[in-house]
Design an enzyme around this catalytic site. Structure first.
Site, PDB file in Angstrom:
ATOM      1  N   CYS A  49      45.586  42.259  46.862  1.00 26.58           N
ATOM      2  CA  CYS A  49      43.851  42.105  46.718  1.00 26.58           C
ATOM      3  C   CYS A  49      43.692  41.925  48.339  1.00 26.58           C
ATOM      4  CB  CYS A  49      43.585  40.805  46.318  1.00 26.58           C
ATOM      5  SG  CYS A  49      43.904  40.763  44.762  1.00 26.58           S
ATOM      6  N   ASP A  62      41.306  46.105  38.212  1.00 26.96           N
ATOM      7  CA  ASP A  62      41.548  45.528  39.622  1.00 26.96           C
ATOM      8  C   ASP A  62      42.568  45.970  39.525  1.00 26.96           C
ATOM      9  OD1 ASP A  62      40.894  42.877  41.483  1.00 26.96           O
ATOM     10  OD2 ASP A  62      40.523  41.751  39.775  1.00 26.96           O
TER      11      ASP A  62
HETATM   12 CO    CO Z   1      38.717  41.092  40.283  1.00 27.14          CO
END
Ligand code: CO
Ligand code: CO
Length: 350
Positions: free
Chosen positions: A20, A71
């Site tokens: 991330c 994602d």
């Molecule tokens: Co997300």
């Protein structure tokens, strides 16, 4: 940890960002999407992009609601099987963070066909399949492209009852702030990328990242749970600021109570942390008061597949702890602060 290969190629060396941490900085994202995002006037669309929430939610004719999210990112660990498991757990998290449960996933794979053997891709997908199996959903297809850097993630659909939807923008004054996983995956992933992490510490990071946030569904059923999100690329402070701004509140954060993954001091003492920690800090430092010296390394650490960040009415605390412990033995749920009336600064760190 299950080593499935003695891979000679290090996946984390093939990309600039990782996990991330390769999210676009909040300030740049604001330039692209606009400040508050636009409220889309579309029939049945209950959650669009107006509050930077975890997923979109559409009301279905049968009274249930569809949660839809995606994602994906570049490798956060060298082992392809673990990369697949982490990317899958991370993608599923946004469904749990809305109070729902996933029903179906599709894979998104970018792969340098000329640089890596197809066996690596197979292992990434095998890891994702295992996590989807643990979540009781099929990995039912996907899309693959030839790309310079390896990229993997999921598009996930989930379901939720309308009254159980939990947004990140509905915290109330006086709510306690709870976090379900310890912080530090960005720091440990950076140590891994630089080749200085111990096997024990790497394993600890992987265990945290593959842990599913399943308890989110149960939390959505508790009326005292007012708001919820998951901690990912913007770090604990960034996601807490999003919650505060959406809810029109400030927060008092007790830094000493924030759970950290055991062993990260070895690396923070050597100032080992991802570049994106600075990028996060620069994006929101004006909104924060009381961060002393090295604390920013953990508070702004970009998490991959981080824990749930929850706003809970004080009277519901016991119910929430009981529910979480019942579902997730691994959860390290902790009270880390309180939502307070809006002040000049959005987060006051103590
Ligand atoms: Co997300
Ligand atoms: Co999220």
């Amino acid at each position: 940890m299950e080593e499935t290969t003695n891979e000679p190629i290090k996946l984390t060396q093939m990309s600039r960002g990782s996990g991330c941490g390769c999210k676009i900085a909040p300030s740049v994202l604001e330039e692209i999407l606009g400040k508050g995002g636009e409220k889309l006037n579309f029939p049945g669309l209950l959650v669009g992009n107006e509050y930077k929430d975890d997923a979109a939610v559409l009301e279905l004719p049968n009274g249930q609601c569809l949660i839809s999210t995606t994602d994906f990112f570049t490798p956060i660990v060298n082992n392809p099987y673990d990369f697949g498991r982490i990317a899958a757990a991370n993608a599923l998290s946004d469904v749990y963070a809305m109070g729902g449960s996933p029903v179906l996933a599709l894979a998104i794979l970018g792969f340098p066909v000329d640089k890596l053997s197809t066996d690596v891709a197979r292992q990434i997908i095998a890891g994702a399949k295992e996590v989807c199996k643990n979540a009781n959903i099929p990995l039912a297809g996907g899309h693959t492209i030839d790309s310079l850097e390896p990229i993997f993630g999921l598009a996930v659909n989930g379901l939720v009852q309308k009254e159980n939807i939990r947004k990140n923008s509905t915290a109330q004054e006086g709510d306690l702030i709870l976090l379900t996983k310890p912080i530090g995956t960005g720091i440990l992933a950076t140590a891994h990328k630089r080749g200085i992490i111990s096997a024990v510490d790497l394993d600890a990071a992987i265990q945290v990242m593959v842990q599913l946030n399943t308890e989110g569904k149960r939390l959505g059923e508790i009326s005292g749970v007012h708001a919820m999100t998951d901690v990912t690329g913007f770090g604990l402070l960034g996601h807490l600021i999003e919650m505060c701004e959406g809810s029109g509140l400030s927060a008092r954060l007790e830094n000493g109570k924030v759970p950290l993954i055991e062993g990260i001091e070895t690396y923070t003492n050597q100032f080992v942390f991802p570049d994106n920690t600075y990028r996060n800090w620069n994006s929101y430092e004006k909104k924060v008061d009381g961060v002393k010296g090295p604390e920013f390394m953990t508070l702004c650490d970009p998490q991959t597949s981080g824990g749930l960040l929850i706003a809970v009415h004080p009277q519901s605390i016991d119910e929430v702890f009981y529910a979480v412990k019942e579902i997730s033995l691994a959860s390290q749920i902790t009270v880390i602060g309180t939502f307070i009336p809006k002040e000049e600064k959005t987060v006051l760190v103590r």
